[in-house]
Write an enzyme that holds these catalytic residues in place. Structure first.
Site, PDB file in Angstrom:
ATOM      1  N   SER A  13      26.741 114.479  16.439  1.00 17.81           N
ATOM      2  CA  SER A  13      25.789 113.423  16.781  1.00 17.81           C
ATOM      3  C   SER A  13      25.152 112.828  15.529  1.00 17.81           C
ATOM      4  O   SER A  13      24.436 113.510  14.789  1.00 17.81           O
ATOM      5  CB  SER A  13      24.699 113.985  17.687  1.00 17.81           C
ATOM      6  OG  SER A  13      23.676 113.025  17.810  1.00 17.81           O
ATOM      7  N   HIS A  38      29.419 110.923  17.928  1.00 19.33           N
ATOM      8  CA  HIS A  38      28.492 110.653  19.032  1.00 19.33           C
ATOM      9  C   HIS A  38      27.332 109.802  18.509  1.00 19.33           C
ATOM     10  O   HIS A  38      26.707 110.134  17.501  1.00 19.33           O
ATOM     11  CB  HIS A  38      27.988 112.001  19.556  1.00 19.33           C
ATOM     12  CG  HIS A  38      27.128 111.945  20.767  1.00 19.33           C
ATOM     13  ND1 HIS A  38      27.633 111.893  22.046  1.00 19.33           N
ATOM     14  CD2 HIS A  38      25.783 111.970  20.914  1.00 19.33           C
ATOM     15  CE1 HIS A  38      26.642 111.889  22.924  1.00 19.33           C
ATOM     16  NE2 HIS A  38      25.501 111.930  22.264  1.00 19.33           N
ATOM     17  N   ASP A  40      23.727 108.063  19.565  1.00 18.33           N
ATOM     18  CA  ASP A  40      22.631 108.083  20.538  1.00 18.33           C
ATOM     19  C   ASP A  40      21.801 106.808  20.440  1.00 18.33           C
ATOM     20  O   ASP A  40      21.206 106.542  19.391  1.00 18.33           O
ATOM     21  CB  ASP A  40      21.722 109.288  20.260  1.00 18.33           C
ATOM     22  CG  ASP A  40      22.407 110.599  20.604  1.00 18.33           C
ATOM     23  OD1 ASP A  40      22.804 110.761  21.769  1.00 18.33           O
ATOM     24  OD2 ASP A  40      22.551 111.447  19.705  1.00 18.33           O
ATOM     25  N   MET A  42      18.562 104.896  21.996  1.00 20.83           N
ATOM     26  CA  MET A  42      17.342 105.136  22.786  1.00 20.83           C
ATOM     27  C   MET A  42      16.461 103.898  22.748  1.00 20.83           C
ATOM     28  O   MET A  42      16.299 103.291  21.682  1.00 20.83           O
ATOM     29  CB  MET A  42      16.559 106.312  22.184  1.00 20.83           C
ATOM     30  CG  MET A  42      17.381 107.572  22.024  1.00 20.83           C
ATOM     31  SD  MET A  42      16.370 108.864  21.275  1.00 20.83           S
ATOM     32  CE  MET A  42      17.610 110.157  21.064  1.00 20.83           C
ATOM     33  N   HIS A  71      26.262 107.156  23.597  1.00 22.13           N
ATOM     34  CA  HIS A  71      25.399 107.713  24.650  1.00 22.13           C
ATOM     35  C   HIS A  71      24.185 106.807  24.787  1.00 22.13           C
ATOM     36  O   HIS A  71      23.307 106.811  23.928  1.00 22.13           O
ATOM     37  CB  HIS A  71      25.012 109.146  24.233  1.00 22.13           C
ATOM     38  CG  HIS A  71      24.051 109.815  25.144  1.00 22.13           C
ATOM     39  ND1 HIS A  71      23.393 110.984  24.789  1.00 22.13           N
ATOM     40  CD2 HIS A  71      23.622 109.518  26.405  1.00 22.13           C
ATOM     41  CE1 HIS A  71      22.608 111.364  25.793  1.00 22.13           C
ATOM     42  NE2 HIS A  71      22.721 110.500  26.771  1.00 22.13           N
ATOM     43  N   MET A  73      20.803 105.894  26.184  1.00 33.67           N
ATOM     44  CA  MET A  73      19.587 106.382  26.849  1.00 33.67           C
ATOM     45  C   MET A  73      18.662 105.189  26.989  1.00 33.67           C
ATOM     46  O   MET A  73      17.598 105.102  26.361  1.00 33.67           O
ATOM     47  CB  MET A  73      18.956 107.519  26.021  1.00 33.67           C
ATOM     48  CG  MET A  73      19.724 108.818  26.157  1.00 33.67           C
ATOM     49  SD  MET A  73      19.345 109.982  24.833  1.00 33.67           S
ATOM     50  CE  MET A  73      20.507 109.433  23.596  1.00 33.67           C
ATOM     51  N   MET A 142      23.500 116.828  30.087  1.00 28.90           N
ATOM     52  CA  MET A 142      22.472 117.078  29.072  1.00 28.90           C
ATOM     53  C   MET A 142      22.040 118.538  29.163  1.00 28.90           C
ATOM     54  O   MET A 142      21.679 119.027  30.241  1.00 28.90           O
ATOM     55  CB  MET A 142      21.253 116.171  29.299  1.00 28.90           C
ATOM     56  CG  MET A 142      21.473 114.702  29.004  1.00 28.90           C
ATOM     57  SD  MET A 142      22.184 114.343  27.386  1.00 28.90           S
ATOM     58  CE  MET A 142      20.950 115.040  26.287  1.00 28.90           C
ATOM     59  N   GLY A 147      16.222 112.505  24.303  1.00 31.08           N
ATOM     60  CA  GLY A 147      15.203 111.795  23.534  1.00 31.08           C
ATOM     61  C   GLY A 147      15.035 112.310  22.115  1.00 31.08           C
ATOM     62  O   GLY A 147      14.611 111.573  21.241  1.00 31.08           O
ATOM     63  N   PHE A 148      15.393 113.574  21.901  1.00 34.96           N
ATOM     64  CA  PHE A 148      15.157 114.175  20.577  1.00 34.96           C
ATOM     65  C   PHE A 148      16.270 115.150  20.226  1.00 34.96           C
ATOM     66  O   PHE A 148      16.781 115.854  21.110  1.00 34.96           O
ATOM     67  CB  PHE A 148      13.815 114.930  20.564  1.00 34.96           C
ATOM     68  CG  PHE A 148      12.661 114.046  20.921  1.00 34.96           C
ATOM     69  CD1 PHE A 148      12.029 113.262  19.958  1.00 34.96           C
ATOM     70  CD2 PHE A 148      12.228 113.960  22.241  1.00 34.96           C
ATOM     71  CE1 PHE A 148      10.975 112.421  20.300  1.00 34.96           C
ATOM     72  CE2 PHE A 148      11.166 113.119  22.591  1.00 34.96           C
ATOM     73  CZ  PHE A 148      10.543 112.347  21.621  1.00 34.96           C
ATOM     74  N   GLY A 150      17.462 118.594  17.928  1.00 36.25           N
ATOM     75  CA  GLY A 150      16.845 119.838  17.490  1.00 36.25           C
ATOM     76  C   GLY A 150      16.121 120.629  18.569  1.00 36.25           C
ATOM     77  O   GLY A 150      15.300 121.487  18.244  1.00 36.25           O
ATOM     78  N   ASP A 180      25.635 118.213  25.676  1.00 37.02           N
ATOM     79  CA  ASP A 180      24.846 117.601  24.597  1.00 37.02           C
ATOM     80  C   ASP A 180      23.431 118.173  24.561  1.00 37.02           C
ATOM     81  O   ASP A 180      22.669 118.027  25.517  1.00 37.02           O
ATOM     82  CB  ASP A 180      24.798 116.082  24.864  1.00 37.02           C
ATOM     83  CG  ASP A 180      24.080 115.293  23.778  1.00 37.02           C
ATOM     84  OD1 ASP A 180      23.747 115.872  22.732  1.00 37.02           O
ATOM     85  OD2 ASP A 180      23.877 114.084  23.995  1.00 37.02           O
ATOM     86  N   GLY A 181      23.099 118.832  23.437  1.00 35.57           N
ATOM     87  CA  GLY A 181      21.742 119.312  23.215  1.00 35.57           C
ATOM     88  C   GLY A 181      21.695 120.799  22.922  1.00 35.57           C
ATOM     89  O   GLY A 181      22.126 121.609  23.738  1.00 35.57           O
ATOM     90  N   GLY A 182      21.210 121.152  21.733  1.00 37.28           N
ATOM     91  CA  GLY A 182      21.049 122.561  21.377  1.00 37.28           C
ATOM     92  C   GLY A 182      22.354 123.317  21.204  1.00 37.28           C
ATOM     93  O   GLY A 182      22.392 124.538  21.359  1.00 37.28           O
ATOM     94  N   GLY A 202      24.278 117.840  16.889  1.00 39.96           N
ATOM     95  CA  GLY A 202      23.573 117.069  15.876  1.00 39.96           C
ATOM     96  C   GLY A 202      23.114 117.938  14.741  1.00 39.96           C
ATOM     97  O   GLY A 202      23.771 118.037  13.697  1.00 39.96           O
ATOM     98  N   SER A 203      21.992 118.650  14.950  1.00 39.84           N
ATOM     99  CA  SER A 203      21.423 119.422  13.839  1.00 39.84           C
ATOM    100  C   SER A 203      22.340 120.558  13.381  1.00 39.84           C
ATOM    101  O   SER A 203      22.383 120.854  12.184  1.00 39.84           O
ATOM    102  CB  SER A 203      20.038 119.949  14.210  1.00 39.84           C
ATOM    103  OG  SER A 203      19.956 120.287  15.559  1.00 39.84           O
TER     104      SER A 203
HETATM  105  C1  DX5 Z   1      19.363 113.980  22.513  1.00 37.75           C
HETATM  106  C2  DX5 Z   1      20.686 113.404  22.077  1.00 37.75           C
HETATM  107  C3  DX5 Z   1      21.580 114.372  21.404  1.00 37.75           C
HETATM  108  C4  DX5 Z   1      21.039 114.942  20.110  1.00 37.75           C
HETATM  109  C5  DX5 Z   1      21.551 116.351  20.012  1.00 37.75           C
HETATM  110  O1  DX5 Z   1      18.737 113.087  23.360  1.00 37.75           O
HETATM  111  O2  DX5 Z   1      21.387 112.913  23.203  1.00 37.75           O
HETATM  112  O3  DX5 Z   1      22.873 113.830  21.189  1.00 37.75           O
HETATM  113  O4  DX5 Z   1      21.420 114.216  18.973  1.00 37.75           O
HETATM  114  O5  DX5 Z   1      20.933 116.972  18.945  1.00 37.75           O
HETATM  115  P1  DX5 Z   1      21.017 118.543  18.716  1.00 37.75           P
HETATM  116  O6  DX5 Z   1      22.462 118.923  18.652  1.00 37.75           O
HETATM  117  O7  DX5 Z   1      20.273 118.741  17.436  1.00 37.75           O
HETATM  118  O8  DX5 Z   1      20.329 119.191  19.910  1.00 37.75           O
HETATM  119 ZN    ZN Z   2      23.501 112.307  22.927  1.00 37.79          ZN
END
Ligand code: DX5
Ligand code: ZN
Length: 221
Positions: A13, A38, A40, A42, A71, A73, A142, A147-148, A150, A180-182, A202-203
């Site tokens: 991401s 990916h 994002d 928003m 993606h 949002m 999800m 939205g964020f 990490g 997607d996420g964590g 992402g992170s």
């Molecule tokens: C959150 C995004 C994700 C985000 C994932 O709303 O849709 O794609 O970048 O970030 P990590 O992998 O750090 O949870």
């Molecule tokens: Zn995403």
């Protein structure tokens, strides 16, 4: 239950990339084992955050040599289908919760030449997809509230993956399951054994001392 594609698809991401040095980040993605990138988007309305818009995505798209997994949002994403086609999206993910006429939006995405994908927030039951699962190329579950970056992986996602895998198989559908996420090496492995095909990270990738090795780790799950 193993995923059906045989090999995990990895979609780092860009939200977690270093935006001051995006050229280097895209070069890294091009040289890595990542399958997609990916992106994002928003709008500060559907989610309480604003990310990148068309000028940044256009620049990424010009340097990227891999498919863009976008993606959205944003509320009422059907308004922007052609814009994202023109920006070079290969897959376009729209939220179930953001579309009054989801079937129409999925058709618009297909007609524009992209691969339609539907995204569900953590509290939306996978059963809402029963009547559209055969018309889409991917479901994005999800595993955090959108939205964020990490945030911590929501463990109930594993049960959702299993239920979605059953729905897809029972319909003889071909939709991929993306999470997607964590996602990291540990949560990614749990998702793959529950039936996921695609991992977004992402992170875990971009904050790593060795992003290409982090991508290889996910790819090997
Ligand atoms: C959150 C995004 C994700 C985000 C994932 O709303 O849709 O794609 O970048 O970030 P990590 O992998 O750090 O949870
Ligand atoms: Zn995403």
């Amino acid at each position: 239950m193993a995923n059906r594609s045989g090999k995990v698809i990895v979609s780092p991401s860009a939200l977690a990339a270093d935006f001051l040095h995006l050229d280097k980040e895209i070069e890294m993605i091009n040289a890595s084992d990542a399958d997609w990138l990916h992106i994002d988007v928003m709008d500060g309305v559907f989610v309480p955050n604003i990310s990148m818009g068309s000028p940044v995505i256009k620049s990424i798209s010009q340097a990227l040599r891999k498919p863009m997994d976008v993606h959205l949002m944003i509320v009422d994403p059907g308004r922007y289908v052609n814009m994202f086609r023109d920006l070079g999206a290969t897959l376009l993910n729209v939220h179930y919760e953001a579309c009054t006429h989801l079937h129409r939006v999925v058709q618009q995405i297909r007609d524009a030449g992209m691969r339609p994908a539907v995204t569900l927030n953590p509290a939306t039951p996978v059963s809402v997809l029963e009547d559209i699962i055969s018309d889409i190329d991917m479901v994005l579950l999800m595993s955090v509230n959108p939205g964020f970056g990490g945030q911590k992986f929501i463990v109930n996602t594993l049960r959702r993956i299993e239920r979605l895998r059953k729905l897809i198989d029972s319909r003889g559908a071909n939709a991929l399951i993306e999470i997607d996420g964590g996602i990291n090496g540990e949560t990614g492995a749990q998702c793959v054994s529950a039936g996921a095909d695609v991992l977004v990270a992402g992170s875990y990738v971009f904050a790593s001392a060795d992003p290409m090795a982090a991508i290889r780790t996910l790819k090997s799950l």
